[in-house]
Write an enzyme that holds these catalytic residues in place. Sequence first.
Site, PDB file in Angstrom:
ATOM      1  N   CYS A  77       0.843  -1.204   0.000  1.00 17.48           N
ATOM      2  CA  CYS A  77       0.000   0.000   0.000  1.00 17.48           C
ATOM      3  C   CYS A  77       0.885   1.264   0.000  1.00 17.48           C
ATOM      4  O   CYS A  77       1.605   1.491  -0.955  1.00 17.48           O
ATOM      5  CB  CYS A  77      -1.001  -0.035   1.150  1.00 17.48           C
ATOM      6  N   HIS A 175      -3.685  -4.573   0.004  1.00 17.58           N
ATOM      7  CA  HIS A 175      -3.223  -5.110   1.287  1.00 17.58           C
ATOM      8  C   HIS A 175      -3.175  -6.628   1.203  1.00 17.58           C
ATOM      9  O   HIS A 175      -4.200  -7.295   1.334  1.00 17.58           O
ATOM     10  CB  HIS A 175      -4.148  -4.654   2.415  1.00 17.58           C
ATOM     11  N   GLU A 177      -2.132  -8.655   3.346  1.00 25.16           N
ATOM     12  CA  GLU A 177      -2.485  -9.232   4.642  1.00 25.16           C
ATOM     13  C   GLU A 177      -3.990  -9.218   4.906  1.00 25.16           C
ATOM     14  O   GLU A 177      -4.465  -9.868   5.835  1.00 25.16           O
ATOM     15  CB  GLU A 177      -1.727  -8.507   5.766  1.00 25.16           C
TER      16      GLU A 177
END
Length: 193
Positions: A77, A175, A177
Amino acid sequence: MNVVIIDYKGGNVQSVRFALERLGVHATLTSDKELIQKADKVIFPGEGEANSAMRQLKADGLDQVIPTLKQPFMGICLGMQLLCRHSEENDTPMLNIIPLDVKRFQTDLKVPHMGWNNIYNLNNPVMQGLNEKDYVYFVHSYFVPVSEYTIATADYPEPFSAAVQYKNFYAMQFHTEKSSTTGTKILKNFLDL
Protein backbone atom coordinates in the site's frame (compact mmCIF):
# COMPACT_ATOMS: atom_id res chain seq x y z
CA MET A 1 14.11 -17.45 7.82
CA ASN A 2 14.89 -13.98 9.16
CA VAL A 3 12.00 -11.68 8.14
CA VAL A 4 11.88 -8.04 9.17
CA ILE A 5 8.93 -5.64 9.06
CA ILE A 6 10.14 -2.05 8.84
CA ASP A 7 8.72 0.06 11.66
CA TYR A 8 8.31 3.70 10.65
CA LYS A 9 5.23 4.37 12.80
CA GLY A 10 2.98 3.61 9.82
CA GLY A 11 -0.20 1.67 10.45
CA ASN A 12 -1.19 -1.89 9.64
CA VAL A 13 1.81 -3.60 11.19
CA GLN A 14 -0.08 -6.07 13.38
CA SER A 15 -2.22 -7.48 10.57
CA VAL A 16 0.96 -8.05 8.51
CA ARG A 17 2.52 -9.85 11.49
CA PHE A 18 -0.55 -12.04 11.96
CA ALA A 19 -0.62 -12.91 8.24
CA LEU A 20 3.02 -14.01 8.44
CA GLU A 21 2.39 -16.00 11.63
CA ARG A 22 -0.39 -17.89 9.82
CA LEU A 23 2.36 -18.95 7.38
CA GLY A 24 4.58 -20.07 10.28
CA VAL A 25 6.91 -17.07 10.07
CA HIS A 26 7.79 -14.93 13.08
CA ALA A 27 8.81 -11.46 11.84
CA THR A 28 10.76 -8.84 13.75
CA LEU A 29 9.29 -5.32 13.79
CA THR A 30 12.18 -2.86 13.78
CA SER A 31 13.63 0.41 12.56
CA ASP A 32 17.16 -0.81 13.38
CA LYS A 33 19.24 -0.33 10.25
CA GLU A 34 21.58 -3.25 10.96
CA LEU A 35 18.74 -5.72 11.57
CA ILE A 36 17.05 -4.59 8.36
CA GLN A 37 20.26 -4.97 6.36
CA LYS A 38 20.86 -8.51 7.72
CA ALA A 39 17.30 -9.78 7.09
CA ASP A 40 16.57 -12.49 4.52
CA LYS A 41 13.33 -10.74 3.53
CA VAL A 42 12.07 -7.24 4.27
CA ILE A 43 8.42 -6.16 4.40
CA PHE A 44 7.48 -2.48 4.23
CA PRO A 45 3.79 -2.05 5.15
CA GLY A 46 1.97 1.21 5.18
CA GLU A 47 -1.13 3.20 5.79
CA GLY A 48 -1.34 6.93 6.09
CA GLU A 49 0.05 9.97 4.34
CA ALA A 50 3.18 10.15 2.17
CA ASN A 51 4.77 13.31 3.56
CA SER A 52 4.67 12.32 7.24
CA ALA A 53 5.86 8.80 6.36
CA MET A 54 8.86 10.22 4.49
CA ARG A 55 9.64 12.53 7.43
CA GLN A 56 9.73 9.50 9.77
CA LEU A 57 11.90 7.48 7.39
CA LYS A 58 14.37 10.38 7.19
CA ALA A 59 14.37 10.85 10.97
CA ASP A 60 15.33 7.18 11.38
CA GLY A 61 17.90 7.29 8.54
CA LEU A 62 15.92 4.61 6.70
CA ASP A 63 15.69 6.75 3.54
CA GLN A 64 19.43 6.06 3.15
CA VAL A 65 19.26 2.34 4.01
CA ILE A 66 16.23 1.08 2.06
CA PRO A 67 17.58 1.95 -1.43
CA THR A 68 20.77 -0.06 -0.72
CA LEU A 69 19.00 -3.31 0.20
CA LYS A 70 19.64 -6.33 -2.04
CA GLN A 71 17.39 -9.00 -0.48
CA PRO A 72 13.77 -9.56 -1.60
CA PHE A 73 11.77 -6.55 -0.40
CA MET A 74 7.97 -6.15 -0.39
CA GLY A 75 6.21 -2.80 -0.11
CA ILE A 76 2.48 -2.83 0.74
CA CYS A 77 0.00 0.00 0.00
CA LEU A 78 1.73 3.24 1.08
CA GLY A 79 4.89 1.09 1.28
CA MET A 80 4.59 0.63 -2.48
CA GLN A 81 4.11 4.34 -3.16
CA LEU A 82 7.05 5.34 -0.94
CA LEU A 83 9.39 3.30 -3.16
CA CYS A 84 8.55 5.53 -6.13
CA ARG A 85 10.12 8.80 -7.27
CA HIS A 86 7.44 11.35 -6.36
CA SER A 87 3.84 11.52 -5.14
CA GLU A 88 1.14 14.03 -5.95
CA GLU A 89 0.08 13.64 -2.32
CA ASN A 90 1.32 16.93 -0.84
CA ASP A 91 3.92 17.14 -3.67
CA THR A 92 6.19 14.67 -1.83
CA PRO A 93 9.60 13.45 -3.03
CA MET A 94 9.77 9.72 -2.24
CA LEU A 95 12.59 7.14 -1.91
CA ASN A 96 13.24 7.18 -5.68
CA ILE A 97 13.92 3.45 -5.98
CA ILE A 98 11.27 2.60 -8.58
CA PRO A 99 11.41 5.19 -11.40
CA LEU A 100 7.67 5.95 -11.35
CA ASP A 101 5.47 8.74 -10.03
CA VAL A 102 2.37 8.37 -7.85
CA LYS A 103 -0.81 10.06 -9.11
CA ARG A 104 -4.15 10.93 -7.51
CA PHE A 105 -7.25 9.26 -8.95
CA GLN A 106 -9.13 11.61 -11.28
CA THR A 107 -12.50 9.89 -11.55
CA ASP A 108 -16.20 10.34 -10.89
CA LEU A 109 -16.03 7.17 -8.78
CA LYS A 110 -15.66 7.48 -5.01
CA VAL A 111 -12.11 8.22 -3.83
CA PRO A 112 -10.51 6.56 -1.93
CA HIS A 113 -10.81 3.38 -3.95
CA MET A 114 -11.79 1.08 -1.09
CA GLY A 115 -12.82 -2.55 -1.06
CA TRP A 116 -12.38 -5.69 -3.13
CA ASN A 117 -11.25 -5.45 -6.74
CA ASN A 118 -9.91 -8.03 -9.14
CA ILE A 119 -6.37 -8.14 -10.47
CA TYR A 120 -5.22 -9.38 -13.87
CA ASN A 121 -2.19 -9.40 -16.20
CA LEU A 122 -0.41 -11.45 -13.55
CA ASN A 123 3.18 -11.60 -14.65
CA ASN A 124 5.66 -12.60 -11.95
CA PRO A 125 6.73 -15.46 -9.64
CA VAL A 126 5.03 -13.70 -6.70
CA MET A 127 1.73 -14.07 -8.61
CA GLN A 128 2.25 -17.80 -9.20
CA GLY A 129 -0.83 -19.93 -8.51
CA LEU A 130 -3.26 -17.02 -8.83
CA ASN A 131 -6.02 -16.79 -11.38
CA GLU A 132 -6.79 -13.84 -13.61
CA LYS A 133 -9.63 -11.99 -11.91
CA ASP A 134 -8.69 -13.02 -8.35
CA TYR A 135 -9.84 -10.41 -5.85
CA VAL A 136 -7.70 -8.42 -3.40
CA TYR A 137 -8.43 -5.62 -0.91
CA PHE A 138 -7.57 -1.99 -1.70
CA VAL A 139 -7.72 1.27 0.28
CA HIS A 140 -6.02 4.16 -1.56
CA SER A 141 -6.55 7.57 -3.16
CA TYR A 142 -3.25 7.56 -5.07
CA PHE A 143 -1.94 5.05 -7.58
CA VAL A 144 1.05 4.09 -9.70
CA PRO A 145 0.35 4.12 -13.46
CA VAL A 146 0.79 0.97 -15.53
CA SER A 147 4.39 0.69 -16.77
CA GLU A 148 7.03 -1.82 -17.82
CA TYR A 149 7.40 -2.67 -14.10
CA THR A 150 3.73 -3.62 -13.62
CA ILE A 151 3.25 -7.27 -12.56
CA ALA A 152 -0.50 -7.07 -11.86
CA THR A 153 -3.17 -4.62 -13.00
CA ALA A 154 -6.51 -3.47 -11.59
CA ASP A 155 -9.09 -0.96 -12.89
CA TYR A 156 -10.69 2.05 -11.16
CA PRO A 157 -12.11 2.70 -13.74
CA GLU A 158 -8.89 3.07 -15.75
CA PRO A 159 -6.07 0.49 -15.42
CA PHE A 160 -3.44 1.12 -12.73
CA SER A 161 -0.58 -0.90 -11.25
CA ALA A 162 -1.90 -3.25 -8.59
CA ALA A 163 1.67 -4.54 -8.18
CA VAL A 164 5.11 -3.70 -9.55
CA GLN A 165 8.60 -5.14 -9.47
CA TYR A 166 11.89 -3.31 -9.93
CA LYS A 167 15.04 -5.38 -9.29
CA ASN A 168 14.63 -6.94 -5.79
CA PHE A 169 11.77 -4.57 -4.87
CA TYR A 170 8.26 -6.03 -5.12
CA ALA A 171 5.34 -3.81 -4.24
CA MET A 172 1.59 -4.28 -3.92
CA GLN A 173 -0.93 -1.44 -3.88
CA PHE A 174 -3.47 -3.75 -2.24
CA HIS A 175 -3.22 -5.11 1.29
CA THR A 176 -1.86 -8.66 0.94
CA GLU A 177 -2.48 -9.23 4.64
CA LYS A 178 -6.20 -8.41 4.26
CA SER A 179 -6.73 -10.15 0.90
CA SER A 180 -7.79 -13.62 2.11
CA THR A 181 -6.34 -16.66 0.34
CA THR A 182 -5.08 -14.59 -2.61
CA GLY A 183 -3.02 -12.34 -0.34
CA THR A 184 -1.73 -15.34 1.58
CA LYS A 185 -0.54 -16.98 -1.65
CA ILE A 186 1.30 -13.78 -2.66
CA LEU A 187 2.99 -13.52 0.76
CA LYS A 188 4.01 -17.19 0.58
CA ASN A 189 5.37 -16.77 -2.95
CA PHE A 190 7.38 -13.76 -1.77
CA LEU A 191 8.77 -15.67 1.21
CA ASP A 192 9.72 -18.54 -1.14
CA LEU A 193 11.77 -16.28 -3.47
